[in-house]
Write an enzyme that holds these catalytic residues in place. Structure first.
Site, PDB file in Angstrom:
ATOM      1  N   ASP A  31       0.879  -1.167   0.000  1.00 28.51           N
ATOM      2  CA  ASP A  31       0.000   0.000   0.000  1.00 28.51           C
ATOM      3  C   ASP A  31       0.921   1.223   0.000  1.00 28.51           C
ATOM      4  OD1 ASP A  31      -1.584   2.195   0.631  1.00 28.51           O
ATOM      5  OD2 ASP A  31      -2.918   1.020   1.914  1.00 28.51           O
ATOM      6  N   ARG A  34      -0.031   4.531   1.927  1.00 27.33           N
ATOM      7  CA  ARG A  34       0.265   4.350   3.344  1.00 27.33           C
ATOM      8  C   ARG A  34       1.774   4.426   3.611  1.00 27.33           C
ATOM      9  NH1 ARG A  34       1.441  -0.069   7.512  1.00 27.33           N
ATOM     10  NH2 ARG A  34       3.100  -0.570   6.027  1.00 27.33           N
ATOM     11  N   GLY A  58       3.782  -1.600  17.520  1.00 32.63           N
ATOM     12  CA  GLY A  58       3.264  -2.570  16.541  1.00 32.63           C
ATOM     13  C   GLY A  58       4.125  -2.538  15.295  1.00 32.63           C
ATOM     14  N   ASP A  80       6.167  -5.785  18.999  1.00 30.64           N
ATOM     15  CA  ASP A  80       5.028  -6.440  18.345  1.00 30.64           C
ATOM     16  C   ASP A  80       4.758  -7.766  19.036  1.00 30.64           C
ATOM     17  OD1 ASP A  80       3.743  -5.803  15.234  1.00 30.64           O
ATOM     18  OD2 ASP A  80       3.165  -7.641  16.303  1.00 30.64           O
ATOM     19  N   GLU A 109       1.454  -3.297  26.152  1.00 28.64           N
ATOM     20  CA  GLU A 109       0.982  -3.015  27.508  1.00 28.64           C
ATOM     21  C   GLU A 109       1.752  -3.811  28.559  1.00 28.64           C
ATOM     22  OE1 GLU A 109      -0.789  -3.732  24.847  1.00 28.64           O
ATOM     23  OE2 GLU A 109      -2.332  -2.198  24.596  1.00 28.64           O
ATOM     24  N   GLU A 133     -10.557  -2.738  15.138  1.00 28.48           N
ATOM     25  CA  GLU A 133      -9.376  -3.383  15.741  1.00 28.48           C
ATOM     26  C   GLU A 133      -8.877  -2.642  16.975  1.00 28.48           C
ATOM     27  OE1 GLU A 133      -6.111  -4.225  13.120  1.00 28.48           O
ATOM     28  OE2 GLU A 133      -7.291  -5.610  11.931  1.00 28.48           O
TER      29      GLU A 133
HETATM   30  N1  SAH Z   1       4.266  -1.033  11.638  1.00 24.34           N
HETATM   31  C1  SAH Z   1       4.055  -2.104  10.660  1.00 24.34           C
HETATM   32  C2  SAH Z   1       2.863  -3.007  11.002  1.00 24.34           C
HETATM   33  C3  SAH Z   1       1.524  -2.304  11.203  1.00 24.34           C
HETATM   34  S1  SAH Z   1       0.196  -3.435  11.542  1.00 24.34           S
HETATM   35  C4  SAH Z   1       3.913  -1.487   9.291  1.00 24.34           C
HETATM   36  O1  SAH Z   1       3.675  -0.278   9.227  1.00 24.34           O
HETATM   37  O2  SAH Z   1       4.000  -2.186   8.279  1.00 24.34           O
HETATM   38  C5  SAH Z   1       0.001  -3.331  13.282  1.00 24.34           C
HETATM   39  C6  SAH Z   1       0.914  -4.266  14.057  1.00 24.34           C
HETATM   40  O3  SAH Z   1       0.718  -3.957  15.435  1.00 24.34           O
HETATM   41  C7  SAH Z   1       0.618  -5.758  13.919  1.00 24.34           C
HETATM   42  O4  SAH Z   1       1.790  -6.439  13.539  1.00 24.34           O
HETATM   43  C8  SAH Z   1       0.141  -6.190  15.308  1.00 24.34           C
HETATM   44  O5  SAH Z   1       0.575  -7.486  15.695  1.00 24.34           O
HETATM   45  C9  SAH Z   1       0.756  -5.130  16.222  1.00 24.34           C
HETATM   46  N2  SAH Z   1       0.044  -4.864  17.472  1.00 24.34           N
HETATM   47  C10 SAH Z   1      -1.233  -4.438  17.611  1.00 24.34           C
HETATM   48  N3  SAH Z   1      -1.560  -4.258  18.895  1.00 24.34           N
HETATM   49  C11 SAH Z   1      -0.445  -4.572  19.628  1.00 24.34           C
HETATM   50  C12 SAH Z   1      -0.154  -4.599  21.024  1.00 24.34           C
HETATM   51  N4  SAH Z   1      -1.074  -4.261  21.916  1.00 24.34           N
HETATM   52  N5  SAH Z   1       1.073  -5.000  21.412  1.00 24.34           N
HETATM   53  C13 SAH Z   1       2.008  -5.365  20.491  1.00 24.34           C
HETATM   54  N6  SAH Z   1       1.788  -5.363  19.157  1.00 24.34           N
HETATM   55  C14 SAH Z   1       0.581  -4.963  18.715  1.00 24.34           C
END
Ligand code: SAH
Length: 334
Positions: A31, A34, A58, A80, A109, A133
């Site tokens: 994407d 993005r 994440g 992550d 967290e 989400e």
């Molecule tokens: N930053 C990357 C991925 C974005 S997708 C990019 O831009 O390509 C969001 C990611 O956040 C996912 O891999 C998901 O596993 C992670 N994620 C979501 N909530 C989370 C949490 N509470 N703790 C750790 N990882 C989390």
């Protein structure tokens, strides 16, 4: 399933498991709207990233972490929960950045960061309809716990928009289908079909009203409780047409940038994997330029699964001509 997910609530484990596979990361990386917006926001602001400690909430495949290192960050911590982070470790290694990036597998967290505070938070947390989400809660948690006073958040502003569209053909195919299935009346499933918002691309020419913002989030100040919101709206009709559905999309801003960067996931913009979210209504509104559709949109996380959303849209259409009057109230689940 990953060992780390044992003991986690089923819906949570399901959520994190969905990010284990490389396919979902491939979709996000491909994407370009993005990924290039994040890249531009980071690369064009080296003066902000130079010698800073950055937290990537994440991190997925660590793309944003590596952008930050290239922009001069002193150190980046990527967190992550998903097992994709094992691949991120290899990616960081083959790109010679292992000494600059610390990757931690765990829930944001729950993990222990190697730095007590960070100067900048970068995160790509947006879901369908912006809030599906509910990953923003996690970013706000990280903000409150780790960001230094006057620290920066990339991106730091999000705006959700609503508009009305003409979509007769597809609505007939999607919803009307249940009227007659091999000669049987399947209308009990019609209601169900109507309650599910559809994530799909909408052509600009289908948009019949002006867009209107229904939610603006300032990531420095927003609180988790603000994500359950209700917003009144008034949609101005642009032309004579029909309205079969309302659609929503969002724009994202990086306002800390020297030259502000914004991208949109709207029907007027280049394709993104978020597409638009379509809410079909039972009525077909017969509209004319100058008409107004007014209403209320209420959104809250589902009480059983907080990553799902309960959305209620009530609207009233009161044109001068009483034969065209309509109104309704619909509950959607996504
Ligand atoms: N930053 C990357 C991925 C974005 S997708 C990019 O831009 O390509 C969001 C990611 O956040 C996912 O891999 C998901 O596993 C992670 N994620 C979501 N909530 C989370 C949490 N509470 N703790 C750790 N990882 C989390």
């Amino acid at each position: 399933m990953d060992d780390k997910l044992a003991g986690m609530e089923h819906s949570e484990a399901h959520y994190f498991n969905s990010y284990n596979h490389h396919g979902i990361h491939e979709e996000m990386l491909k994407d370009e709207v993005r990924t290039k917006s994040y890249r531009d926001a980071i690369y064009q602001n080296r003066h902000l990233f130079k010698d800073k400690v950055v937290l990537d909430v994440g991190c997925g495949t660590s793309i944003l972490s590596m952008f930050a290192v290239k922009a001069g960050a002193k150190h980046v911590i990527g967190v992550d929960m998903s097992s994709i982070i094992e691949k991120a470790r290899e990616i960081v290694e083959v790109n010679g950045m292992s000494d600059k990036i610390t990757l931690l597998q765990g829930k944001m967290e729950e993990v222990q960061l190697p730095f007590p505070k960070v100067d900048i938070i970068i995160s790509e947390w947006m879901g369908y309809f912006l809030l599906y989400e509910s990953m923003l809660d996690t970013v706000l948690y990280a903000r409150d716990k780790y960001l230094v006073p006057n620290g920066l958040i990339f991106p730091d502003k999000a705006t959700l928009f609503l508009a009305g569209i003409e979509d007769g053909e597809y609505k007939e195919e999607k919803i009307g289908f249940w009227d007659n299935v091999y000669g049987f009346d399947y209308t009990p499933l019609k209601q169900t079909a109507l309650t599910e918002p559809l994530v799909d691309t909408v052509e600009l020419k289908a948009v019949v009203t002006d867009p209107t913002p229904i939610l603006t989030l300032d990531l420095y100040t927003v609180q988790p409780s603000d994500l359950a919101f209700s917003s009144t709206f008034a949609l101005n009709v642009r032309r004579e047409d029909f309205v079969h559905a309302l659609i929503a999309w969002f724009d994202i801003d990086f306002t800390a940038c020297h030259k502000p960067i914004r991208f949109s996931t709207g029907p007027h913009s280049k394709y993104t994997h978020w597409k638009q979210t379509v809410f079909y209504i039972q009525d077909v509104l017969t509209v004319e330029a100058g008409d107004k559709i007014t209403g209320l949109l209420e959104n809250k996380p589902n009480s059983k699964n907080k990553r799902d959303l309960d959305i209620k849209i009530s609207y009233e259409f009161e044109p001068a001509d009483p034969t065209r009057k309509a109104g309704g109230s619909y509950e959607y689940k996504m």
